[in-house]
Write a protein that holds these residues in place. Structure first.
Motif, mmCIF file in Angstrom:
data_model
loop_
_atom_site.group_PDB
_atom_site.id
_atom_site.type_symbol
_atom_site.label_atom_id
_atom_site.label_comp_id
_atom_site.label_asym_id
_atom_site.label_seq_id
_atom_site.Cartn_x
_atom_site.Cartn_y
_atom_site.Cartn_z
ATOM 1 N N PRO A 1 54.448 -17.129 -71.977
ATOM 2 C CA PRO A 1 54.144 -16.585 -73.304
ATOM 3 C C PRO A 1 52.693 -16.789 -73.714
ATOM 4 C CG PRO A 1 55.446 -18.579 -73.517
ATOM 5 C CD PRO A 1 55.390 -18.249 -72.053
ATOM 6 N N THR A 2 52.001 -17.770 -73.103
ATOM 7 C CA THR A 2 50.599 -17.958 -73.486
ATOM 8 C C THR A 2 49.653 -17.338 -72.450
ATOM 9 O OG1 THR A 2 50.452 -20.114 -72.433
ATOM 10 C CG2 THR A 2 51.129 -20.106 -74.716
ATOM 11 N N ILE A 41 52.696 -24.671 -73.370
ATOM 12 C CA ILE A 41 53.552 -25.248 -74.414
ATOM 13 C C ILE A 41 54.829 -25.827 -73.808
ATOM 14 C CG2 ILE A 41 52.645 -23.898 -76.351
ATOM 15 C CD1 ILE A 41 55.001 -21.961 -75.922
ATOM 16 N N CYS A 78 57.251 -24.562 -72.174
ATOM 17 C CA CYS A 78 58.487 -23.838 -72.497
ATOM 18 C C CYS A 78 59.418 -23.752 -71.287
ATOM 19 C CB CYS A 78 58.158 -22.438 -73.003
ATOM 20 S SG CYS A 78 57.433 -21.397 -71.719
ATOM 21 N N GLY A 79 58.874 -23.863 -70.085
ATOM 22 C CA GLY A 79 59.706 -23.855 -68.879
ATOM 23 C C GLY A 79 60.049 -22.467 -68.353
ATOM 24 N N ALA A 80 59.504 -21.405 -68.990
ATOM 25 C CA ALA A 80 59.838 -20.044 -68.533
ATOM 26 C C ALA A 80 59.387 -19.840 -67.083
ATOM 27 C CB ALA A 80 59.183 -19.012 -69.446
ATOM 28 N N CYS A 81 58.227 -20.410 -66.720
ATOM 29 C CA CYS A 81 57.723 -20.238 -65.355
ATOM 30 C C CYS A 81 58.587 -21.017 -64.351
ATOM 31 C CB CYS A 81 56.259 -20.681 -65.270
ATOM 32 S SG CYS A 81 56.001 -22.360 -65.840
ATOM 33 N N ILE A 83 49.961 -21.277 -64.248
ATOM 34 C CA ILE A 83 50.174 -22.725 -64.111
ATOM 35 C C ILE A 83 49.717 -23.213 -62.738
ATOM 36 C CG2 ILE A 83 52.589 -22.570 -63.283
ATOM 37 C CD1 ILE A 83 51.263 -25.176 -65.777
HETATM 38 S S1 SF4 Z 1 55.693 -23.865 -69.255
HETATM 39 FE FE1 SF4 Z 1 54.996 -22.247 -67.870
HETATM 40 S S2 SF4 Z 1 55.543 -20.371 -68.935
HETATM 41 FE FE2 SF4 Z 1 55.619 -21.986 -70.464
HETATM 42 S S3 SF4 Z 1 53.575 -22.023 -71.364
HETATM 43 FE FE3 SF4 Z 1 53.520 -23.497 -69.694
HETATM 44 S S4 SF4 Z 1 52.777 -22.328 -67.965
HETATM 45 FE FE4 SF4 Z 1 53.418 -20.833 -69.480
#
Ligand code: SF4
Ligand code: SF4
Length: 344
Positions: A155-156, A169, A171-174, A160
């Motif tokens: 989202p940002t 942040i 969030c764990g989406a990756c 990574i």
């Molecule tokens: S956890 Fe992953 S998807 Fe979420 S903000 Fe960090 S790098 Fe991006």
């Protein structure tokens, strides 16, 4: 984002809708999205103001248009902020406004688990066929297949794989996106995962030897104890005394002086309560009001009272008096507040 995904579909569909010319369907989808965003924002605005005003009355008054000017203005202020921040600004809020990421960096050390890319395992990255007879390592490749999914879902908008970045942040989406790829290629999970720097290096550690862990743990325990003590000593009655702003005092024909006040009394318990109202002073003041008030659970009442004194029995100018409200069934529950009494 949840509302948007339900109405306009996933990221690719939303991009197609952005590029599509205006049509009935596009206008319908956009209107429905903004209408629902507006409703969610308005409910959030009411949620904020509900901390200060009894919520049952607030929702009724806002949605029937009977709320006062200031209540309406504050609800709309928070509603507009929510609509703009959650609908339009989104990750810009995380990147530029939210202090969380900066604040969290202070608490980091080499043992902190955070979203991390295991570069040793992933590099060299590169595309490949799903089913290969020769293991990728023999082509000089690591486990990262360079599908770019981790960047697309972020989202940002960061990668990574470039290491820890303040924009992350957590969030764990990756993590989820990469694990799906790993599953498809039949590789081990958690190429991106919640891993500490020391875990990556294979260094063992104990939290009990970490000064940060002990320090922050102690701080949390102290805060919990303070909150517990505070809750335990919390008063079950709320009293707020407001003087009549129209006149300082009134003189009666029989040589007496009177001052009027509004007592805002709130019953913070879950039961109906009877309260005794009294005025306390060394001087001969008397209360002109029904001295007992009954309030339902959670109810707040604005109670007008008048305090009377013989002009000859009190000195002129401002005197301090004290109002007290006592729970008749539980006299230990008592609150009081000082205010001024004026006479000529
Ligand atoms: S956890 Fe992953 S998807 Fe979420 S903000 Fe960090 S790098 Fe991006
Ligand atoms: S999702 Fe995983 S495999 Fe795909 S590019 Fe990102 S790190 Fe590499």
């Amino acid at each position: 984002m949840w509302i948007e995904a339900r109405i306009e579909g996933n990221g690719n569909k939303r991009k197609q809708l952005d590029k599509a010319p205006w049509s009935g369907s596009k206008i319908g989808k956009r209107s429905a999205k903004h209408l629902l965003w507006g409703l969610a924002a308005l409910l959030t605005g009411c949620g904020f103001i509900g901390y200060f005003i009894p919520a049952r009355e607030l929702y009724l008054e806002i949605f029937t248009g009977n709320a006062s000017f200031w209540v309406t203005a504050w609800v709309w202020f928070f509603a507009i902020c929510t609509y703009l921040n959650a609908g339009w600004m989104r990750e810009q809020m995380c990147l530029h406004c939210c202090p969380y990421a900066r604040f969290q960096a202070v608490m980091f050390d080499a043992n902190t688990k955070t979203v991390t890319y295991d570069a040793q395992r992933g590099e060299s990255r590169g595309p490949r066929k799903r089913k290969q007879e020769i293991p990728p390592s023999e082509h000089g490749l690591g486990d990262c297949v360079d599908c770019n999914l981790c960047v697309e879902v972020c989202p940002t908008g960061i990668d990574i794989r470039n290491g820890l970045q303040y924009e992350c942040i957590n969030c764990g989406a990756c993590v989820d996106a990469c694990n799906e790829t790993m599953l498809k290629f039949d590789y081990q999970q958690n190429l991106i995962g919640y891993i500490s720097e020391n875990e990556l290096k294979g260094v063992s550690h104990s939290y009990w030897r970490s000064p940060r862990f002990i320090g922050y743990g102690a701080a949390v325990i102290i805060m919990l104890v303070v909150i517990g003590l505070d809750l335990n000593s919390r008063s079950e009655i709320q009293l707020n005394v407001i003087r009549d702003r129209q006149s300082l005092y009134r003189e009666t024909v029989d040589n007496k002086v009177e001052n009027t006040y509004q007592l805002k009394i709130r019953n913070k318990t879950q039961q109906t309560k009877q309260y005794q109202i009294a005025v306390l002073s060394e001087m001969p003041f008397s209360l002109i009001a029904e001295p007992v008030i009954t309030l339902a659970a959670g109810e707040q009442s604005e109670y007008p009272v008048t305090v009377l004194a013989d002009k000859a029995a009190i000195p002129s100018g401002r005197k301090i008096i004290q109002f007290s409200v006592t729970d008749i069934q539980e006299p230990k529950q008592q609150v009081s507040q000082e205010t001024g009494f004026f006479s000529p």
